[in-house]
Each structure stands twice: as structure tokens, then as C-alpha cells.
Write a protein that holds these residues in place. Structure first.
Motif: not given
Ligand code: GLU
Length: 298
Positions: A106-113
């Protein structure tokens, strides 16, 4: 699959790794962590002390870890459009790394790059880490650091099932081959296959669309990635030939954060059992066993 077992140029680990892909975008059936529907669970470390890491300091002050990933590579880094859930081998490596640093799912922000933007995203501070089929190369090491390698594969070819002219990289003269901008495979084709035309997109899924519509003759990138696409549409697509480069995947880190690199390398070195669980629940679902590569603490 039989082709990979005759591979000569790669080491045993790479051979097995490419042979072992289970070709599923879904995770395993292990115990779930909050926020994930599939895959193994990881103990979230408490009171992690990591002195001398500006990236870790930033994660702490943000209260989360921002991880750059791929979202269109089934089996490795894939986002389910319906549920928004991420799955795949790289995603689990990212979740494990985050948990080791004290950050639950819940403390991970996935950012598609996409491939071409990885170095700048790390240099600009848009992300703290990158986990997405990111080959460790000397050129990239000038701009970013890498922990790992945590997986080894090699460049391969994806063609239409009906194609009987492209059987290996030796058959690419006069053909139009698609790959992602900024990737090692496109650079290899441009440098070493002068009679081959290239088409580039930011992502491999766009190349796969171009292959299906007949705009290009083949898609080239790591065989681990291509096997994922072939598994999603085996009636239309096939992987041909054997891997013709060696691609070692690392966790991309901001340049100079040696404390964080050492921390993640130690996690890999001491975490063989977790690595195996991750592999078995993602790429290794076919049941084939693969050795974890040795960390290269440069
Ligand atoms: N591993 C290769 C690279 O890092 C190809 C896959 C990708 O573009 O992510 O360039």
C-alpha cells in the motif's frame, strides 16, 4: 521451447531462464499481501536504517516508494486494464525490494515508464527505483546505477505464426523489424544489421500490434518479453531462433546512491529462497527450475 535448449552462446542460467517461461500474466497462488491479488507475500521490514542513501531519505519523507515499471509486458510487468492490478516477475521483484526497505504494497506507487525514459526519470527524481526488463550496460551505468543482475535473458525474435522466411536473426536482411526506442535490441539492430529496416515505438505492445497488422515483419526484444506476447496469442504469434545477445536485468537506481545499491544487492544475495518463490509464481509456472544469477557488486 525446444529451440532454447540448443542455445550455444549463453550460459546455463540464461538458457534455463529463457526456457522456463510459463507465459502467464497472472501471479501465483501463494499467500497474498494486502493490495495484491496474487504472488508471494513479503515481510515488511521494520525500522530500516540506511544511512547515506538520499533516495531512501526521500522515500521516508514521501511515506512511499515510487517505482518505475512496464505495464504492457505480460509475465514481467503487466497492468490489468480492468482491475488496475500489476503482476509479473519484475513487479514481484519491485514488491520484494519495497518490503525490504520497509514499504508494504500500500506504500508503493507504480509508475509506467517506457524504455527510452528510464535514465531521465531516475535522474530527475520522478522515481526512486526502476524495475522493468532494464539491461545493465556500461553506457547506462554512466547515467544510473544498477543493483543485480536478478535475471538473465537475451534478444530474440517474434514473428507471425504463418511466417516461414524468418527463422533466426540471420534472416533479417531486407526485413522491417520493430523494437522500442532507447532499448538495447533496437541499438543492436541499427549497429549490426545494416540491411535491416527498423520501426520504433515507445512500447513493445505497439510493435506487436504492427506485427499483427502486417506493417512490420518481426518484433525484436528480450526473449523473456516476446514469450509473454506469444503466450497471449499462440494462434497468431511465435518466437523463432535462439537468443543472440545476453541481457542482464538490474534494478535501476539514481546515480551515486551506493548505499541503496549495496542494500538491494545484499537482499538479492541473501534472498535466494524469496527469489525462487517469485520466479516459480511468475515466469517459472511451467515448473522449470532456474538458478538466480550472482550479484555483480561493481
Ligand atoms: N532489456 C532491454 C533493454 O533494457 C530490452 C527491454 C526493454 O526495453 O525494457 O533495453
Amino acid at each position: 521451447m525446444k529451440n532454447f535448449l540448443t542455445r550455444k552462446r549463453l550460459g546455463a542460467t540464461a538458457l534455463l531462464a529463457t526456457a522456463a517461461l510459463a507465459l502467464s500474466a497472472c501471479g501465483g497462488s501463494g499467500t497474498t499481501t494486502p493490495g495484491t491479488e496474487s504472488g508471494p507475500s513479503y515481510a515488511v521490514a521494520k525500522d530500516v536504517k540506511l544511512t547515506g542513501s538520499p533516495t531512501f531519505d526521500k522515500m521516508k519523507s514521501n511515506g512511499k516508494v515510487r517505482i518505475g515499471v512496464k505495464q504492457d509486458q505480460p509475465g514481467l510487468g503487466f497492468k490489468d486494464a480492468a482491475t488496475g492490478e500489476y503482476s509479473g516477475f519484475d513487479i514481484e521483484i519491485a514488491r520484494w525490494t519495497a518490503a525490504s526497505l520497509g514499504f508494504g504494497t500500500d506504500k508503493i506507487e507504480f509508475k509506467p515508464i517506457p524504455s527510452a525514459n528510464r535514465e531521465s526519470a531516475l535522474a530527475n527524481g520522478d522515481i526512486d527505483l526502476y524495475v522493468g526488463t532494464y539491461s545493465i550496460t556500461d553506457k547506462r551505468k554512466k547515467l544510473v546505477d544498477f543493483a543485480g543482475p536478478y535475471f538473465i535473458t537475451g534478444q530474440g525474435l517474434l514473428v507471425k505464426k504463418s511466417n516461414d522466411t524468418i527463422k533466426s536473426e540471420k534472416d533479417l536482411a531486407g526485413k522491417n523489424v520493430c523494437s522500442a526506442t532507447g532499448s538495447t535490441p533496437i541499438q543492436n539492430i541499427k549497429a549490426n544489421f545494416p540491411n535491416t529496416k527498423t520501426t520504433e515505438f515507445d512500447t513493445y505492445s505497439k510493435c506487436v500490434d504492427a506485427l499483427k497488422s502486417g506493417t512490420v515483419d518481426a518484433v525484436t526484444t528480450d526473449q523473456a518479453i516476446l514469450l509473454g506476447y506469444a503466450s497471449q496469442d499462440p494462434a497468431t504469434l511465435k518466437v523463432v531462433g535462439e537468443p543472440f545477445t545476453v541481457e542482464k536485468y538490474g534494478v535501476g537506481l539514481p546515480k551515486g546512491d551506493t548505499a541503496l545499491r549495496t542494500f538491494i544487492n545484499e537482499m538479492f544475495t541473501n534472498g535466494g529462497a524469496t527469489w525462487t518463490k517469485i520466479f516459480d509464481s511468475t515466469l517459472g509456472k511451467s515448473g522449470t527450475k532456474v538458478e538466480q544469477p550472482k550479484v555483480d557488486q561493481y
